[in-house]
Design a protein around this motif. Structure first.
Motif, PDB file in Angstrom:
ATOM      1  N   GLY A 154      -6.569 -12.217   0.226  1.00 15.37           N
ATOM      2  CA  GLY A 154      -7.267 -12.119  -1.044  1.00 15.37           C
ATOM      3  C   GLY A 154      -7.050 -13.348  -1.906  1.00 15.37           C
ATOM      4  O   GLY A 154      -6.071 -14.073  -1.758  1.00 15.37           O
ATOM      5  N   TRP A 155      -7.998 -13.572  -2.808  1.00 17.35           N
ATOM      6  CA  TRP A 155      -7.939 -14.727  -3.705  1.00 17.35           C
ATOM      7  C   TRP A 155      -8.354 -14.227  -5.084  1.00 17.35           C
ATOM      8  O   TRP A 155      -9.517 -14.259  -5.460  1.00 17.35           O
ATOM      9  CB  TRP A 155      -8.874 -15.820  -3.198  1.00 17.35           C
ATOM     10  CG  TRP A 155      -8.717 -17.140  -3.878  1.00 17.35           C
ATOM     11  CD1 TRP A 155      -7.867 -17.453  -4.896  1.00 17.35           C
ATOM     12  CD2 TRP A 155      -9.441 -18.338  -3.579  1.00 17.35           C
ATOM     13  NE1 TRP A 155      -8.000 -18.761  -5.259  1.00 17.35           N
ATOM     14  CE2 TRP A 155      -8.964 -19.335  -4.464  1.00 17.35           C
ATOM     15  CE3 TRP A 155     -10.435 -18.660  -2.663  1.00 17.35           C
ATOM     16  CZ2 TRP A 155      -9.460 -20.629  -4.454  1.00 17.35           C
ATOM     17  CZ3 TRP A 155     -10.929 -19.947  -2.653  1.00 17.35           C
ATOM     18  CH2 TRP A 155     -10.439 -20.922  -3.531  1.00 17.35           C
ATOM     19  N   PRO A 196      -9.070  -9.079   0.056  1.00 16.23           N
ATOM     20  CA  PRO A 196      -8.504  -9.385   1.376  1.00 16.23           C
ATOM     21  C   PRO A 196      -9.572  -9.343   2.466  1.00 16.23           C
ATOM     22  O   PRO A 196     -10.599  -8.664   2.327  1.00 16.23           O
ATOM     23  CB  PRO A 196      -7.449  -8.287   1.569  1.00 16.23           C
ATOM     24  CG  PRO A 196      -7.040  -7.931   0.174  1.00 16.23           C
ATOM     25  CD  PRO A 196      -8.299  -8.037  -0.643  1.00 16.23           C
ATOM     26  N   TRP A 197      -9.321 -10.057   3.554  1.00 19.50           N
ATOM     27  CA  TRP A 197     -10.320 -10.262   4.601  1.00 19.50           C
ATOM     28  C   TRP A 197     -10.897  -8.960   5.147  1.00 19.50           C
ATOM     29  O   TRP A 197     -12.110  -8.848   5.354  1.00 19.50           O
ATOM     30  CB  TRP A 197      -9.709 -11.085   5.726  1.00 19.50           C
ATOM     31  CG  TRP A 197     -10.577 -11.224   6.932  1.00 19.50           C
ATOM     32  CD1 TRP A 197     -10.302 -10.802   8.195  1.00 19.50           C
ATOM     33  CD2 TRP A 197     -11.877 -11.838   7.001  1.00 19.50           C
ATOM     34  NE1 TRP A 197     -11.336 -11.106   9.046  1.00 19.50           N
ATOM     35  CE2 TRP A 197     -12.314 -11.742   8.334  1.00 19.50           C
ATOM     36  CE3 TRP A 197     -12.705 -12.452   6.051  1.00 19.50           C
ATOM     37  CZ2 TRP A 197     -13.547 -12.244   8.748  1.00 19.50           C
ATOM     38  CZ3 TRP A 197     -13.939 -12.945   6.470  1.00 19.50           C
ATOM     39  CH2 TRP A 197     -14.346 -12.844   7.798  1.00 19.50           C
ATOM     40  N   LYS A 198     -10.072  -7.966   5.377  1.00 19.61           N
ATOM     41  CA  LYS A 198     -10.565  -6.716   5.954  1.00 19.61           C
ATOM     42  C   LYS A 198     -11.621  -6.081   5.057  1.00 19.61           C
ATOM     43  O   LYS A 198     -12.661  -5.610   5.538  1.00 19.61           O
ATOM     44  CB  LYS A 198      -9.399  -5.751   6.180  1.00 19.61           C
ATOM     45  CG  LYS A 198      -9.786  -4.473   6.915  1.00 19.61           C
ATOM     46  CD  LYS A 198      -8.560  -3.613   7.199  1.00 19.61           C
ATOM     47  CE  LYS A 198      -8.948  -2.344   7.959  1.00 19.61           C
ATOM     48  NZ  LYS A 198      -7.743  -1.502   8.252  1.00 19.61           N
ATOM     49  N   GLU A 199     -11.375  -6.083   3.763  1.00 19.35           N
ATOM     50  CA  GLU A 199     -12.334  -5.505   2.818  1.00 19.35           C
ATOM     51  C   GLU A 199     -13.560  -6.402   2.657  1.00 19.35           C
ATOM     52  O   GLU A 199     -14.695  -5.915   2.573  1.00 19.35           O
ATOM     53  CB  GLU A 199     -11.662  -5.294   1.462  1.00 19.35           C
ATOM     54  CG  GLU A 199     -10.487  -4.329   1.495  1.00 19.35           C
ATOM     55  CD  GLU A 199      -9.775  -4.270   0.160  1.00 19.35           C
ATOM     56  OE1 GLU A 199     -10.459  -4.133  -0.868  1.00 19.35           O
ATOM     57  OE2 GLU A 199      -8.530  -4.377   0.144  1.00 19.35           O
ATOM     58  N   THR A 200     -13.335  -7.710   2.615  1.00 21.81           N
ATOM     59  CA  THR A 200     -14.450  -8.643   2.466  1.00 21.81           C
ATOM     60  C   THR A 200     -15.379  -8.582   3.669  1.00 21.81           C
ATOM     61  O   THR A 200     -16.609  -8.596   3.526  1.00 21.81           O
ATOM     62  CB  THR A 200     -13.925 -10.077   2.286  1.00 21.81           C
ATOM     63  OG1 THR A 200     -13.122 -10.136   1.103  1.00 21.81           O
ATOM     64  CG2 THR A 200     -15.069 -11.063   2.157  1.00 21.81           C
ATOM     65  N   SER A 212     -12.500 -25.811   4.221  1.00 22.89           N
ATOM     66  CA  SER A 212     -12.836 -24.876   3.147  1.00 22.89           C
ATOM     67  C   SER A 212     -12.649 -23.431   3.606  1.00 22.89           C
ATOM     68  O   SER A 212     -13.031 -23.070   4.724  1.00 22.89           O
ATOM     69  CB  SER A 212     -14.285 -25.079   2.697  1.00 22.89           C
ATOM     70  OG  SER A 212     -14.678 -24.062   1.801  1.00 22.89           O
ATOM     71  N   VAL A 213     -12.087 -22.602   2.720  1.00 24.33           N
ATOM     72  CA  VAL A 213     -11.908 -21.184   3.038  1.00 24.33           C
ATOM     73  C   VAL A 213     -13.247 -20.478   3.215  1.00 24.33           C
ATOM     74  O   VAL A 213     -13.308 -19.378   3.774  1.00 24.33           O
ATOM     75  CB  VAL A 213     -11.086 -20.456   1.951  1.00 24.33           C
ATOM     76  CG1 VAL A 213      -9.715 -21.070   1.804  1.00 24.33           C
ATOM     77  CG2 VAL A 213     -11.816 -20.466   0.613  1.00 24.33           C
TER      78      VAL A 213
END
Length: 216
Positions: free
Chosen positions: A59-60, A67-71, A157-158
């Motif tokens: 998450g950021w 977080p990645w799983k939710e995104t 880049s993220v």
């Protein structure tokens, strides 16, 4: 097993919170060279930094990214809203161009009254977004075009993983850096490579080719 555990306990690594690699290959030449095991979010062909997942997988908060799983779940839901052929037939990019000259150069490929490079490019103003509740920066709402452009910023880049997660063709501008997974992907299978020294014509060709072969 105890002896192995002791050896493992003495194993030391360093994780540095930063983007640019710092363990330069030129400093570690010869048979007795022993570069320190420094982990970093990206590296390049001139460095020995060990790449591993970046902070945004957890998450950021500063940019309202979960977080990645939710995104990833949000992006998958966004993908379901339209089939690839029904999406806007242009190359989309939205980001901060002020962090690197290559991004500023990319903006020259935007559509104008005189030129049509088959792109739709937008500047992301994070300060403005933060005051407006991040209503226009949801990653799940950005899979609306047939093509999405990935381009580096200050370093890698993220945004890379979010762009690749869309069911759009990723137009990948030739990078200088790599993260922990991109080297396992193949051009023309997982992404379409874009020349860095002639972005506009390269992007235009990629989009035209894709639109002409939309049934493949």
């Amino acid at each position: 097993m105890l002896e192995g555990a002791k050896r493992t306990a003495n194993f030391k690594v360093v994780i540095v919170d930063g983007k640019l690699p710092v363990i330069h290959l030129d400093n570690f030449q010869g048979p007795n060279a022993s570069p320190p095991p420094l982990f970093r979010y990206c590296s390049d062909q001139w460095s020995l930094d060990i790449v591993f997942p970046d902070w945004s997988f957890w998450g950021w908060a500063e940019t309202n990214i979960k977080p990645w799983k939710e995104t990833l779940k949000d992006i998958k839901e966004g993908n379901k809203k339209s089939n690839w052929k029904d999406r806007v037939p242009y190359a989309y990019w939205k980001g901060n161009p002020h962090v690197a000259s290559t991004r500023q150069n990319l903006l020259q490929c935007n559509v104008t009254s005189k030129n049509e490079w088959n792109t739709r490019l937008y500047i992301q103003d994070w300060v403005k977004e933060s005051t407006q509740g991040y209503k226009k920066s949801s990653l799940g709402d950005q899979c609306t075009h047939r093509y999405k452009i990935y381009i580096e910023g200050w370093a890698w880049s993220v945004s890379e993983k979010y762009i690749l997660a869309c069911d759009s063709m990723t137009l990948y501008v030739r990078p200088n850096f790599y993260d922990f997974f991109i080297r396992g992907m193949d051009p023309l299978q997982h992404y379409w490579p874009i020349r860095d020294n002639s972005k506009c014509t390269s992007l235009k060709f990629a989009v035209e080719w894709g639109n002409k072969h939309a049934d493949k």
